[in-house]
Write a protein that holds these residues in place. Structure first.
Motif, mmCIF file in Angstrom:
data_model
loop_
_atom_site.group_PDB
_atom_site.id
_atom_site.type_symbol
_atom_site.label_atom_id
_atom_site.label_comp_id
_atom_site.label_asym_id
_atom_site.label_seq_id
_atom_site.Cartn_x
_atom_site.Cartn_y
_atom_site.Cartn_z
ATOM 1 N N VAL A 362 -13.934 -12.480 3.634
ATOM 2 C CA VAL A 362 -12.838 -12.948 2.772
ATOM 3 C C VAL A 362 -12.877 -14.466 2.641
ATOM 4 N N GLU A 363 -12.894 -14.929 1.396
ATOM 5 C CA GLU A 363 -12.867 -16.364 1.118
ATOM 6 C C GLU A 363 -11.444 -16.905 1.196
ATOM 7 N N ARG A 364 -10.473 -16.129 0.670
ATOM 8 C CA ARG A 364 -9.085 -16.556 0.739
ATOM 9 C C ARG A 364 -8.167 -15.354 0.535
ATOM 10 N N PHE A 365 -6.928 -15.522 0.999
ATOM 11 C CA PHE A 365 -5.872 -14.517 0.824
ATOM 12 C C PHE A 365 -4.809 -15.092 -0.107
ATOM 13 N N ASP A 366 -4.221 -14.230 -0.936
ATOM 14 C CA ASP A 366 -3.074 -14.636 -1.752
ATOM 15 C C ASP A 366 -1.990 -13.571 -1.622
ATOM 16 N N ILE A 367 -0.773 -14.024 -1.388
ATOM 17 C CA ILE A 367 0.351 -13.099 -1.219
ATOM 18 C C ILE A 367 0.900 -12.691 -2.577
ATOM 19 N N VAL A 368 1.007 -11.380 -2.788
ATOM 20 C CA VAL A 368 1.620 -10.836 -4.000
ATOM 21 C C VAL A 368 3.114 -10.625 -3.769
ATOM 22 N N SER A 369 3.453 -10.002 -2.647
ATOM 23 C CA SER A 369 4.859 -9.773 -2.299
ATOM 24 C C SER A 369 4.956 -9.509 -0.807
ATOM 25 N N GLU A 370 6.139 -9.699 -0.279
ATOM 26 C CA GLU A 370 6.361 -9.422 1.148
ATOM 27 C C GLU A 370 7.776 -8.902 1.358
ATOM 28 N N THR A 371 7.908 -8.046 2.373
ATOM 29 C CA THR A 371 9.207 -7.474 2.737
ATOM 30 C C THR A 371 9.429 -7.707 4.223
ATOM 31 N N PRO A 372 10.476 -8.448 4.582
ATOM 32 C CA PRO A 372 10.706 -8.697 6.009
ATOM 33 C C PRO A 372 11.174 -7.442 6.735
ATOM 34 N N LEU A 373 10.800 -7.326 7.991
ATOM 35 C CA LEU A 373 11.307 -6.273 8.851
ATOM 36 C C LEU A 373 12.665 -6.706 9.387
ATOM 37 N N ILE A 374 13.630 -5.800 9.371
ATOM 38 C CA ILE A 374 14.935 -6.085 9.968
ATOM 39 C C ILE A 374 15.106 -5.132 11.134
ATOM 40 N N ASN A 375 14.965 -5.659 12.339
ATOM 41 C CA ASN A 375 14.967 -4.861 13.557
ATOM 42 C C ASN A 375 15.615 -5.680 14.661
ATOM 43 N N ASN A 376 16.380 -5.037 15.530
ATOM 44 C CA ASN A 376 17.125 -5.765 16.559
ATOM 45 C C ASN A 376 16.246 -6.373 17.644
ATOM 46 N N GLY A 377 15.018 -5.899 17.782
ATOM 47 C CA GLY A 377 14.172 -6.413 18.856
ATOM 48 C C GLY A 377 12.883 -7.049 18.395
ATOM 49 N N LEU A 378 12.594 -6.978 17.103
ATOM 50 C CA LEU A 378 11.323 -7.451 16.578
ATOM 51 C C LEU A 378 11.544 -8.411 15.419
ATOM 52 N N ARG A 379 10.514 -9.206 15.133
ATOM 53 C CA ARG A 379 10.565 -10.068 13.949
ATOM 54 C C ARG A 379 9.196 -10.136 13.305
ATOM 55 N N GLY A 380 9.185 -10.017 11.980
ATOM 56 C CA GLY A 380 7.931 -10.101 11.242
ATOM 57 C C GLY A 380 8.086 -9.474 9.870
ATOM 58 N N LEU A 381 6.969 -8.992 9.331
ATOM 59 C CA LEU A 381 6.946 -8.444 7.980
ATOM 60 C C LEU A 381 6.669 -6.949 8.010
ATOM 61 N N GLN A 382 7.476 -6.203 7.273
ATOM 62 C CA GLN A 382 7.282 -4.759 7.148
ATOM 63 C C GLN A 382 6.191 -4.448 6.137
ATOM 64 N N HIS A 383 6.119 -5.258 5.093
ATOM 65 C CA HIS A 383 5.076 -5.115 4.075
ATOM 66 C C HIS A 383 4.561 -6.497 3.701
ATOM 67 N N LEU A 384 3.265 -6.567 3.432
ATOM 68 C CA LEU A 384 2.644 -7.814 2.976
ATOM 69 C C LEU A 384 1.537 -7.458 1.991
ATOM 70 N N GLU A 385 1.898 -7.408 0.731
ATOM 71 C CA GLU A 385 0.928 -7.093 -0.316
ATOM 72 C C GLU A 385 0.118 -8.336 -0.628
ATOM 73 N N ILE A 386 -1.210 -8.228 -0.509
ATOM 74 C CA ILE A 386 -2.063 -9.388 -0.735
ATOM 75 C C ILE A 386 -3.245 -9.022 -1.630
ATOM 76 N N THR A 387 -3.822 -10.045 -2.231
ATOM 77 C CA THR A 387 -5.129 -9.916 -2.849
ATOM 78 C C THR A 387 -6.099 -10.780 -2.054
ATOM 79 N N VAL A 388 -7.361 -10.371 -2.033
ATOM 80 C CA VAL A 388 -8.357 -11.154 -1.312
ATOM 81 C C VAL A 388 -9.499 -11.495 -2.256
ATOM 82 N N GLN A 389 -10.026 -12.689 -2.067
ATOM 83 C CA GLN A 389 -11.230 -13.115 -2.785
ATOM 84 C C GLN A 389 -12.396 -12.943 -1.842
ATOM 85 N N ALA A 390 -13.336 -12.075 -2.190
ATOM 86 C CA ALA A 390 -14.450 -11.768 -1.302
ATOM 87 C C ALA A 390 -15.341 -12.989 -1.113
ATOM 88 N N ALA A 391 -15.874 -13.126 0.094
ATOM 89 C CA ALA A 391 -16.760 -14.246 0.410
ATOM 90 C C ALA A 391 -18.121 -14.050 -0.237
#
Length: 391
Positions: A362-391
């Motif tokens: 992968v040469e680079r990543f680009d974010i299309v959309s993201e959905t945060p996770l809402i959880n009482n004990g965790l933090r991060g992203l539930q979804h991360l739609e990306i496109t990649v440019q092949a190396a």
């Protein structure tokens, strides 16, 4: 003694679960200890004091639970996470055998082969969900086999694990929705995931084999499976997803990693520091204790804010910056001391395998959309739609 700062901030609103960092900044500015009046907790937001607490299990005890809700803490007393030595040492000794760093050599080829296949397939597609299609793949494809649970359990592992983390917080709506799923998992562990139904060579079976040798009480085996399922899935999945998101937002850092693969371990540490998947656990003081000049009585429940400590500018210069040359091997995302994450070597292995192959392809990543996770004990992203440019 200085006056104890008090805050009515709520760490469990949806917005606070998505973006807790302004709250952490506020708490660190207030002092080394802040009383959180909503939950009767004394929060430690600064690196120095969180690390010191993690290294002092005799004073900061886990034996009365490490969550927020009193009833949940009482219910969980005695599991590996909610125990102190010598009981904790006994359970961790058995639990950690297949997760030791030297054992990772045995499973490395398997993990690398799976990483090869999934990265090649997704890069050829060019667009995918880095959370559900990339980050989930290794834990679900490999770890599920290693634990050796029956098929019925594997299909629900992610839902069960997320539910367990939701019970880490107060008895709110998320907590209430999670409780039946936690009960379902415990029922599965007690009644279904037992010898005869589980892979005799899997990690779950090894718990029962240790019990048969007299190394631990047999009654501990079902709940100890929590320690394989819960940390092996969500935390690693979130860590991988967070890392991809950070590299997408900082393409210059990805170029650095591609040109110097020795930076991969430091990139993993920096990602874990900056976007800590498990932002908090609590402890109970076994005696009167002074923290940063503030005296707290025995029996106080103290929240160790890992996510805040890892962004403390008293310890990390420019802490909100993603810098893979920083080398923050002393971050607290895995904890420290007696309760340091038993699965950290496996998590590092999975993350390394994926980053090595992504760096090749992968040469680079680009974010299309993201959905945060809402959880009482965790933090991060539930979804991360990306496109990649092949190396």
């Amino acid at each position: 003694m200085p006056e104890l700062p008090v805050s009515d901030v709520d760490l469990y609103t949806a917005q606070a679960r998505i973006d807790p960092y302004p709250i952490y900044d506020e708490l660190r500015a207030l002092g080394p200890v802040v009383y959180l009046s909503r939950y009767d907790l004394y929060a430690l937001p600064r690196y120095e004091h969180v690390r010191a607490a993690l290294m002092d299990w005799r004073t900061f005890s886990s034996a009365r639970g490490v969550f927020v809700d009193a009833a949940t803490n009482a219910e969980l007393e005695g599991i590996t996470l909610c125990s102190d030595p010598p009981e904790h040492t006994m359970m961790r000794g058995v639990l950690g055998r297949p997760l030791r760093q030297d054992r990772m050599r045995d499973i490395t080829p398997r993990i690398e082969n799976v990483a090869d296949r999934v990265v090649t397939r997704l890069v050829e597609r060019g667009r995918f969900d880095a959370a559900t299609e990339l980050a989930e793949h290794l834990p679900m494809a490999v770890v599920s086999d290693l634990v050796g649970l029956p098929d019925r359990g594997r299909a629900k592992m992610l839902r069960w694990a997320a539910a367990i983390w939701n019970t880490q917080g107060p008895a709110d709506e998320r907590f209430a929705e999670a409780k039946p799923l936690v009960d379902e998992f415990i029922g599965f562990a007690v009644n279904d995931a037992v010898p005869g139904n589980i892979d005799p060579d899997g990690w779950a079976a090894q718990l029962y084999q240790a019990a048969d040798r007299g190394e631990l009480p047999r009654a501990k085996c079902p709940v100890m499976m929590l320690d394989y399922v819960t940390p092996s899935l969500d935390t690693t999945i979130l860590a991988i997803t967070n890392t991809i998101a950070l590299f997408a937002r900082h393409p210059g850092q990805w170029e650095l990693l591609q040109s110097d693969r020795s930076l991969i371990p430091h990139a993993i540490n920096e990602s874990l520091r900056l976007e800590t998947p498990v932002p908090q656990f609590s402890r109970v003081l076994t005696e009167d204790h002074e923290i940063g000049g503030t005296a707290l009585p025995a029996g106080s429940r103290v929240a160790l804010l890992y996510g805040s400590a890892n962004r403390d500018d008293r310890h990390y210069p420019n802490p909100a910056r993603f810098d893979i040359t920083r080398r923050p091997s002393d971050h607290l995302a895995f904890g420290r001391g007696e309760h340091v994450c038993v699965g950290m070597h496996l998590a590092r292995l999975e993350m390394t395998a994926l980053l090595e192959r992504l760096a090749d392809q992968v040469e680079r990543f680009d974010i299309v959309s993201e959905t945060p996770l809402i959880n009482n004990g965790l933090r991060g992203l539930q979804h991360l739609e990306i496109t990649v440019q092949a190396a």
